[in-house]
Write an enzyme that holds these catalytic residues in place. Structure first.
Site, PDB file in Angstrom:
ATOM      1  N   HIS A  73      18.281 -16.471   1.428  1.00  0.00           N
ATOM      2  CA  HIS A  73      17.473 -16.623   2.013  1.00  0.00           C
ATOM      3  C   HIS A  73      17.095 -15.466   2.767  1.00  0.00           C
ATOM      4  O   HIS A  73      17.230 -14.155   3.068  1.00  0.00           O
ATOM      5  CB  HIS A  73      18.344 -17.310   3.494  1.00  0.00           C
ATOM      6  CG  HIS A  73      17.619 -18.278   4.598  1.00  0.00           C
ATOM      7  ND1 HIS A  73      17.324 -17.849   5.682  1.00  0.00           N
ATOM      8  CD2 HIS A  73      17.385 -19.500   4.349  1.00  0.00           C
ATOM      9  CE1 HIS A  73      16.344 -18.851   5.922  1.00  0.00           C
ATOM     10  NE2 HIS A  73      16.614 -20.332   4.630  1.00  0.00           N
TER      11      HIS A  73
ATOM     12  N   ASP B  64      20.337 -25.373   1.106  1.00  0.00           N
ATOM     13  CA  ASP B  64      20.622 -26.669  -0.619  1.00  0.00           C
ATOM     14  C   ASP B  64      21.204 -26.505  -1.318  1.00  0.00           C
ATOM     15  O   ASP B  64      21.236 -27.370  -2.642  1.00  0.00           O
ATOM     16  CB  ASP B  64      18.856 -25.683  -0.983  1.00  0.00           C
ATOM     17  CG  ASP B  64      17.605 -26.406  -0.467  1.00  0.00           C
ATOM     18  OD1 ASP B  64      17.651 -27.173   0.546  1.00  0.00           O
ATOM     19  OD2 ASP B  64      16.665 -25.885  -0.017  1.00  0.00           O
TER      20      ASP B  64
HETATM   21  N1  CMC Z   1      19.830 -15.689  -7.413  1.00  0.00           N
HETATM   22  C1  CMC Z   1      19.428 -13.966  -7.398  1.00  0.00           C
HETATM   23  N2  CMC Z   1      19.056 -13.156  -7.193  1.00  0.00           N
HETATM   24  C2  CMC Z   1      19.020 -12.967  -6.132  1.00  0.00           C
HETATM   25  C3  CMC Z   1      18.304 -14.326  -5.539  1.00  0.00           C
HETATM   26  C4  CMC Z   1      18.949 -15.373  -6.496  1.00  0.00           C
HETATM   27  N3  CMC Z   1      19.240 -16.565  -5.173  1.00  0.00           N
HETATM   28  N4  CMC Z   1      17.843 -14.699  -4.032  1.00  0.00           N
HETATM   29  C5  CMC Z   1      17.324 -13.482  -4.047  1.00  0.00           C
HETATM   30  N5  CMC Z   1      17.514 -12.204  -5.310  1.00  0.00           N
HETATM   31  C6  CMC Z   1      17.544 -11.102  -5.144  1.00  0.00           C
HETATM   32  C7  CMC Z   1      15.917 -10.775  -5.524  1.00  0.00           C
HETATM   33  O1  CMC Z   1      16.118 -10.815  -6.950  1.00  0.00           O
HETATM   34  C8  CMC Z   1      15.601  -9.039  -4.779  1.00  0.00           C
HETATM   35  O2  CMC Z   1      16.474  -8.220  -5.427  1.00  0.00           O
HETATM   36  P1  CMC Z   1      15.827  -6.725  -5.248  1.00  0.00           P
HETATM   37  O3  CMC Z   1      16.068  -6.295  -4.449  1.00  0.00           O
HETATM   38  O4  CMC Z   1      16.550  -5.868  -6.429  1.00  0.00           O
HETATM   39  O5  CMC Z   1      14.635  -6.904  -6.145  1.00  0.00           O
HETATM   40  C9  CMC Z   1      16.794  -9.255  -3.452  1.00  0.00           C
HETATM   41  O6  CMC Z   1      17.644 -10.761  -3.821  1.00  0.00           O
HETATM   42  C10 CMC Z   1      15.786  -9.774  -2.295  1.00  0.00           C
HETATM   43  O7  CMC Z   1      15.607 -11.034  -2.621  1.00  0.00           O
HETATM   44  P2  CMC Z   1      13.809 -11.135  -2.291  1.00  0.00           P
HETATM   45  O8  CMC Z   1      13.605 -12.751  -3.866  1.00  0.00           O
HETATM   46  O9  CMC Z   1      13.023 -10.362  -1.925  1.00  0.00           O
HETATM   47  O10 CMC Z   1      13.872 -11.889  -1.023  1.00  0.00           O
HETATM   48  P3  CMC Z   1      12.850 -12.941  -0.244  1.00  0.00           P
HETATM   49  O11 CMC Z   1      13.505 -13.273   2.092  1.00  0.00           O
HETATM   50  O12 CMC Z   1      12.308 -12.934  -0.522  1.00  0.00           O
HETATM   51  O13 CMC Z   1      13.493 -14.734  -0.544  1.00  0.00           O
HETATM   52  C11 CMC Z   1      14.493 -16.671  -0.700  1.00  0.00           C
HETATM   53  C12 CMC Z   1      14.864 -15.047  -0.133  1.00  0.00           C
HETATM   54  C13 CMC Z   1      15.399 -17.595  -0.315  1.00  0.00           C
HETATM   55  C14 CMC Z   1      13.030 -16.953  -1.783  1.00  0.00           C
HETATM   56  C15 CMC Z   1      15.327 -16.139  -1.928  1.00  0.00           C
HETATM   57  O14 CMC Z   1      16.351 -15.897  -1.993  1.00  0.00           O
HETATM   58  C16 CMC Z   1      14.885 -17.192  -3.218  1.00  0.00           C
HETATM   59  O15 CMC Z   1      14.618 -17.543  -4.845  1.00  0.00           O
HETATM   60  N6  CMC Z   1      16.451 -17.688  -2.906  1.00  0.00           N
HETATM   61  C17 CMC Z   1      16.271 -19.377  -4.567  1.00  0.00           C
HETATM   62  C18 CMC Z   1      15.662 -20.100  -4.049  1.00  0.00           C
HETATM   63  C19 CMC Z   1      16.349 -21.087  -2.720  1.00  0.00           C
HETATM   64  O16 CMC Z   1      17.348 -21.248  -2.985  1.00  0.00           O
HETATM   65  N7  CMC Z   1      15.424 -21.566  -1.958  1.00  0.00           N
HETATM   66  C20 CMC Z   1      15.933 -21.962  -0.240  1.00  0.00           C
HETATM   67  C21 CMC Z   1      16.248 -21.558   0.742  1.00  0.00           C
HETATM   68  S1  CMC Z   1      16.692 -22.291   1.716  1.00  0.00           S
HETATM   69  C22 CMC Z   1      16.042 -23.518   2.141  1.00  0.00           C
HETATM   70  C23 CMC Z   1      14.557 -23.672   2.932  1.00  0.00           C
HETATM   71  O17 CMC Z   1      14.540 -23.241   3.815  1.00  0.00           O
HETATM   72  O18 CMC Z   1      13.362 -23.630   1.606  1.00  0.00           O
END
Ligand code: CMC
Length: 426
Positions: free
Chosen positions: A306, A363
């Site tokens: 998140h 989720d």
């Molecule tokens: N599985 C594996 N690695 C992950 C995940 C995951 N679900 N989420 C983040 N990471 C890693 C990512 O690869 C990155 O690694 P590195 O630092 O080595 O590059 C690090 O963690 C930071 O992630 P980010 O994508 O830069 O973080 P963000 O804040 O931009 O994205 C997110 C947040 C929710 C989009 C992301 O965690 C994600 O894609 N999660 C899976 C989809 C999901 O469950 N979404 C629902 C969010 S909660 C409900 C809502 O409000 O929508």
């Protein structure tokens, strides 16, 4: 007023510090460009406050979520979704009289215009319910044309809000009925918000549906948990689109589209599909975790991570407990729940997830409950949208009432060619 000092080349720029009621601090850079020629650059708005808001508070480090100051766990346990909707939109809980008026407005606005129902007949049965939902919500601006000046009138705004909150549940249920080829079940005036929705979803002339108090309670709780979440992707979209002074229906329609994506609300569908895939292919938990960590793979653990929560998501805690209690009470051993629990346990012990603060989000377990309640997977994000509707409406209104009101218009750093020309000969 507290000021931050920014040393920029040969100048020192003083920037006002803004402090929120919960002690959060921000640096107001509104005049930075005028004073220095610099803008701030923040890819994906990771550290940018777009507004001051008094609706929802999230502390991602401590796992706190409050609507208008009230903790989410208290609301999930004690409140009705319609009361929470009122609270978000109006800032206070409704008194007995206000509750009655709001409830009447919801009842009176639950039907769809009969011409609008014809739209459903042109939709192919394969259409995703989120596509239908966004189309129908935008279509409300055809059937109930209301322009910006009118919307600023409090009574008109309240009517539009009630219309949206009430009709979204009819549209959602009709899109499901359409997808399975069943006749539509019209809203009933004698039922409460959640019971009415469950009846429209699951009642059929050949198989009457009995609304259980437990299903109604769960539906109510699920909607409350999704009702607002400050400046997330879809809410920011609603604010940005609404800031052009387009109508409320089109603004929330844009929010629905933003919510659909798998990184946002679409993750609840993705989680169940991921768990089903793991079950079907008999993948080991270890290989799923390794795959999620692999930089060369596009796979991520759906329902994990998140932008704001770096410790735990309080909504997830409630949902996990409810899902476990639901299954235990009925002595159901759900293989998907077992996989989810194993995945969570393995991820929370893994350095990759620990270092990045990746925890299950709202989720991760919601789909298990939706599934047990009989909802098909592709309806999950629609349920999220139904819950989020009051939040979007409240944020839209707060944005318009803010002083000074400004159209949303970020800047950029241009990195394209300095000069180019139309090719002389093609
Ligand atoms: N599985 C594996 N690695 C992950 C995940 C995951 N679900 N989420 C983040 N990471 C890693 C990512 O690869 C990155 O690694 P590195 O630092 O080595 O590059 C690090 O963690 C930071 O992630 P980010 O994508 O830069 O973080 P963000 O804040 O931009 O994205 C997110 C947040 C929710 C989009 C992301 O965690 C994600 O894609 N999660 C899976 C989809 C999901 O469950 N979404 C629902 C969010 S909660 C409900 C809502 O409000 O929508």
């Amino acid at each position: 007023m507290e000021k931050a000092k920014l040393h920029l080349e040969s100048q020192i720029i003083e920037l006002p510090i803004v402090t929120g009621t919960m002690g959060e601090k921000g640096i107001d850079i509104t005049n930075l460009r005028n004073e220095s020629g610099f803008i701030t650059l923040d890819n994906g708005y990771q550290n940018t406050g777009s507004c001051k808001s008094s609706i929802t508070f999230v502390d991602g480090e401590k796992g706190i979520l409050k609507y208008r100051g009230v903790d989410i766990s208290e609301l999930a346990e004690k409140a009705m979704f319609t009361e929470v909707a009122y609270l978000l939109i109006n800032g206070t809980f409704p008194n007995a009289e206000e509750k009655k008026i709001f409830s009447t407005q919801l009842t009176e606005n639950s039907m769809l215009h009969e011409d609008m129902i014809k739209f459903f007949h042109s939709v192919p049965p394969t259409a995703h319910p989120m596509a239908i939902l966004s189309t129908m919500v935008n279509a409300m601006s055809i059937f109930y044309p209301q322009y910006f000046v009118e919307q600023q009138n409090d009574d008109v705004y309240k009517l539009m809000a009630a219309r949206l909150i009430s009709k979204i549940r009819t549209i959602a249920a009709f899109s499901y009925k359409k997808s399975i080829g069943d006749p539509f079940v019209y809203p009933r005036h004698d039922l409460r918000y959640c019971g009415n929705f469950l009846n429209m979803m699951f009642h059929s002339p050949v198989k009457p549906y009995e609304i259980s108090p437990e299903a109604e309670r769960l539906m109510n709780m699920l909607l409350i948990l999704h009702a607002d979440h400050e400046q997330n992707c879809s809410t920011s979209t609603v604010r940005l689109v609404g800031s052009s002074k387009v109508n409320l229906y089109s603004s929330v329609c844009a929010g629905i589209c933003a919510l659909w994506g798998p990184l946002h609300g679409g993750a609840n569908q993705e989680v169940i599909e991921m768990l089903e895939h793991i079950k079907k292919t008999n993948m080991s938990i270890k290989s799923v975790i390794e795959n999620a960590k692999d930089k060369n793979s596009t796979f991520k653990l759906s329902g994990f991570g998140h932008r704001v929560y770096k410790n735990f998501d309080p909504r997830m805690k409630i949902l996990k407990k409810e899902a476990q209690a639901f299954l235990a009470k009925r002595k159901i051993s759900d293989p998907l729940m077992n996989i989810a629990l194993e995945l969570e346990e393995a991820a929370l012990k893994d350095d990759f997830f620990i270092e990045r603060g990746l925890y299950p989000n709202v989720d991760f377990y919601s789909g298990i409950l939706y599934r047990e309640m009989g909802f098909p997977t592709d309806m999950f994000t629609v349920l999220f949208a139904m819950g989020r509707m009051p939040g979007w409406i409240a944020q839209w209104k707060e944005m318009h009432d803010s002083v000074p009101f400004k159209i949303g218009r970020p800047r950029q750093i241009y990195i394209g060619p300095k000069e180019a020309h139309y090719p002389e000969s093609q």
